[in-house]
Write a protein that holds these residues in place. Sequence first.
Motif, PDB file in Angstrom:
ATOM      1  N   HIS A   1      78.463  40.470  27.194  1.00  0.00           N
ATOM      2  CA  HIS A   1      77.394  39.472  26.363  1.00  0.00           C
ATOM      3  C   HIS A   1      76.995  38.585  27.261  1.00  0.00           C
ATOM      4  O   HIS A   1      75.918  38.870  27.993  1.00  0.00           O
ATOM      5  CB  HIS A   1      77.804  38.137  26.333  1.00  0.00           C
ATOM      6  N   LEU A   2      77.953  38.568  28.521  1.00  0.00           N
ATOM      7  CA  LEU A   2      77.409  38.159  30.090  1.00  0.00           C
ATOM      8  C   LEU A   2      76.682  38.205  30.870  1.00  0.00           C
ATOM      9  O   LEU A   2      75.061  38.500  31.467  1.00  0.00           O
ATOM     10  CB  LEU A   2      78.496  37.220  30.835  1.00  0.00           C
ATOM     11  N   ASN A   3      77.010  40.023  30.823  1.00  0.00           N
ATOM     12  CA  ASN A   3      76.020  40.966  31.359  1.00  0.00           C
ATOM     13  C   ASN A   3      74.576  40.817  31.435  1.00  0.00           C
ATOM     14  O   ASN A   3      73.279  41.181  31.524  1.00  0.00           O
ATOM     15  CB  ASN A   3      76.593  42.257  31.760  1.00  0.00           C
ATOM     16  N   GLY A   4      74.663  41.737  29.769  1.00  0.00           N
ATOM     17  CA  GLY A   4      73.450  41.134  28.729  1.00  0.00           C
ATOM     18  C   GLY A   4      72.439  40.218  29.034  1.00  0.00           C
ATOM     19  O   GLY A   4      71.419  40.260  29.554  1.00  0.00           O
ATOM     20  N   ASN A   5      72.457  39.447  29.288  1.00  0.00           N
ATOM     21  CA  ASN A   5      72.208  37.475  29.126  1.00  0.00           C
ATOM     22  C   ASN A   5      71.479  37.561  30.986  1.00  0.00           C
ATOM     23  O   ASN A   5      70.257  37.420  31.015  1.00  0.00           O
ATOM     24  CB  ASN A   5      73.236  36.635  29.213  1.00  0.00           C
ATOM     25  N   MET A   6      72.778  38.271  31.748  1.00  0.00           N
ATOM     26  CA  MET A   6      72.135  38.243  33.221  1.00  0.00           C
ATOM     27  C   MET A   6      71.120  38.583  34.194  1.00  0.00           C
ATOM     28  O   MET A   6      70.203  38.992  34.552  1.00  0.00           O
ATOM     29  CB  MET A   6      73.053  38.460  33.992  1.00  0.00           C
ATOM     30  N   LEU A   7      71.093  40.220  32.983  1.00  0.00           N
ATOM     31  CA  LEU A   7      70.069  41.025  33.196  1.00  0.00           C
ATOM     32  C   LEU A   7      68.851  40.712  32.714  1.00  0.00           C
ATOM     33  O   LEU A   7      67.678  40.935  32.557  1.00  0.00           O
ATOM     34  CB  LEU A   7      70.781  42.598  32.896  1.00  0.00           C
ATOM     35  N   SER A   8      68.384  40.107  31.227  1.00  0.00           N
ATOM     36  CA  SER A   8      67.289  39.830  30.523  1.00  0.00           C
ATOM     37  C   SER A   8      67.001  38.645  31.404  1.00  0.00           C
ATOM     38  O   SER A   8      66.245  38.671  31.712  1.00  0.00           O
ATOM     39  CB  SER A   8      67.935  39.547  29.181  1.00  0.00           C
ATOM     40  N   ARG A   9      67.755  37.594  31.720  1.00  0.00           N
ATOM     41  CA  ARG A   9      67.681  36.597  32.236  1.00  0.00           C
ATOM     42  C   ARG A   9      66.609  36.234  33.515  1.00  0.00           C
ATOM     43  O   ARG A   9      65.972  35.702  34.129  1.00  0.00           O
ATOM     44  CB  ARG A   9      68.157  34.872  32.186  1.00  0.00           C
ATOM     45  N   TRP A  10      67.643  37.531  34.583  1.00  0.00           N
ATOM     46  CA  TRP A  10      67.186  36.915  36.558  1.00  0.00           C
ATOM     47  C   TRP A  10      66.618  38.795  36.270  1.00  0.00           C
ATOM     48  O   TRP A  10      65.399  38.080  37.503  1.00  0.00           O
ATOM     49  CB  TRP A  10      68.942  37.356  37.054  1.00  0.00           C
ATOM     50  N   THR A  11      66.509  39.574  36.046  1.00  0.00           N
ATOM     51  CA  THR A  11      65.546  40.746  36.410  1.00  0.00           C
ATOM     52  C   THR A  11      64.108  39.903  35.533  1.00  0.00           C
ATOM     53  O   THR A  11      63.749  39.509  35.060  1.00  0.00           O
ATOM     54  CB  THR A  11      65.250  41.722  34.899  1.00  0.00           C
ATOM     55  N   ASP A  12      63.089  40.407  37.257  1.00  0.00           N
ATOM     56  CA  ASP A  12      61.772  39.693  37.335  1.00  0.00           C
ATOM     57  C   ASP A  12      61.885  38.140  37.025  1.00  0.00           C
ATOM     58  O   ASP A  12      60.801  37.807  35.884  1.00  0.00           O
ATOM     59  CB  ASP A  12      61.141  40.688  36.098  1.00  0.00           C
ATOM     60  N   PHE A  13      63.194  37.143  37.017  1.00  0.00           N
ATOM     61  CA  PHE A  13      63.205  36.207  36.771  1.00  0.00           C
ATOM     62  C   PHE A  13      61.838  35.323  36.758  1.00  0.00           C
ATOM     63  O   PHE A  13      61.321  34.168  35.592  1.00  0.00           O
ATOM     64  CB  PHE A  13      63.860  35.283  37.917  1.00  0.00           C
ATOM     65  N   LEU A  14      61.348  35.295  37.883  1.00  0.00           N
ATOM     66  CA  LEU A  14      59.475  34.165  38.005  1.00  0.00           C
ATOM     67  C   LEU A  14      57.829  35.181  36.988  1.00  0.00           C
ATOM     68  O   LEU A  14      57.222  34.368  36.792  1.00  0.00           O
ATOM     69  CB  LEU A  14      59.179  33.943  39.267  1.00  0.00           C
ATOM     70  N   ASN A  15      58.819  36.000  36.889  1.00  0.00           N
ATOM     71  CA  ASN A  15      56.958  36.438  36.468  1.00  0.00           C
ATOM     72  C   ASN A  15      57.664  37.291  34.679  1.00  0.00           C
ATOM     73  O   ASN A  15      56.136  36.916  34.477  1.00  0.00           O
ATOM     74  CB  ASN A  15      56.417  38.048  37.167  1.00  0.00           C
ATOM     75  N   SER A  16      58.842  36.788  34.607  1.00  0.00           N
ATOM     76  CA  SER A  16      58.627  37.498  32.962  1.00  0.00           C
ATOM     77  C   SER A  16      59.567  36.781  32.355  1.00  0.00           C
ATOM     78  O   SER A  16      59.847  36.708  32.699  1.00  0.00           O
ATOM     79  CB  SER A  16      58.816  39.047  33.145  1.00  0.00           C
ATOM     80  N   ASP A  17      58.875  37.025  30.733  1.00  0.00           N
ATOM     81  CA  ASP A  17      59.896  35.797  29.657  1.00  0.00           C
ATOM     82  C   ASP A  17      61.947  36.483  30.196  1.00  0.00           C
ATOM     83  O   ASP A  17      61.808  37.464  29.537  1.00  0.00           O
ATOM     84  CB  ASP A  17      59.444  36.185  28.359  1.00  0.00           C
ATOM     85  N   GLY A  18      62.180  35.353  29.899  1.00  0.00           N
ATOM     86  CA  GLY A  18      64.137  35.723  30.829  1.00  0.00           C
ATOM     87  C   GLY A  18      64.233  36.194  29.361  1.00  0.00           C
ATOM     88  O   GLY A  18      65.536  36.617  29.216  1.00  0.00           O
ATOM     89  N   GLU A  19      64.375  36.350  28.129  1.00  0.00           N
ATOM     90  CA  GLU A  19      64.187  37.581  26.649  1.00  0.00           C
ATOM     91  C   GLU A  19      63.844  38.451  26.360  1.00  0.00           C
ATOM     92  O   GLU A  19      62.276  38.152  26.076  1.00  0.00           O
ATOM     93  CB  GLU A  19      64.452  36.258  25.408  1.00  0.00           C
ATOM     94  N   LYS A  20      64.472  39.648  27.379  1.00  0.00           N
ATOM     95  CA  LYS A  20      63.774  40.765  27.836  1.00  0.00           C
ATOM     96  C   LYS A  20      63.636  41.345  25.987  1.00  0.00           C
ATOM     97  O   LYS A  20      64.722  41.531  25.577  1.00  0.00           O
ATOM     98  CB  LYS A  20      63.685  41.847  29.024  1.00  0.00           C
TER      99      LYS A  20
END
Length: 183
Positions: free
Chosen positions: A48-67
């Motif tokens: 769960h942490l892995n999924g959350n971190m990849l979603s929240r922090w990928t392209d952090f400043l430019n796209s919604d954190g819930e990919k």
Amino acid sequence: MNSYLESIRKQFEYYKMLGDNTFEQITENELFWKANEESNSIAMIVKHLNGNMLSRWTDFLNSDGEKTWRKRDEEFDNDIKTKKELLFKWNEGWDCLFNAIIPLTENDLEKEVYIRNMGHSVVEAINRQIAHYSYHVGQIVFIGKVIQNENWNSLSIPKGESKKYNKEKFSKPKRKEHFTNDL
């Protein structure tokens, strides 16, 4: 404000270290132990942490954190098979996080980012995630303590050692630094 960025980086490193030190104390089979059917194993929490971190922090400043590619419900399927796989997912998530926060500058802190279409300042988004991750890392540590029982090696001040710990801390001069520098 750069002190905030340094502090938050060190705080995230601290929570990662707590997880790392828990994983060192338990066997591969113990990563999959669940107290009951409604509880999560350490492996499920890591997934769960892995999924959350990849979603929240990928392209952090430019796209919604819930990919759109995130499959949150599947994060609670107990399908990690080995400690090696668990550690890969654990480190992959943290690497994504650190790759996103290390380049941040003071100018980035008031920018607006979104999580599920809800606007957050960068500071608010970071604070939201540190609270979420500390919650789950606390669960990981607790499960490790339950499993290890009397064989648990404390990750903080061992029971009965507070006076000794405080004596050592108060023997040093007053100073200003992040508490993790002194661990």
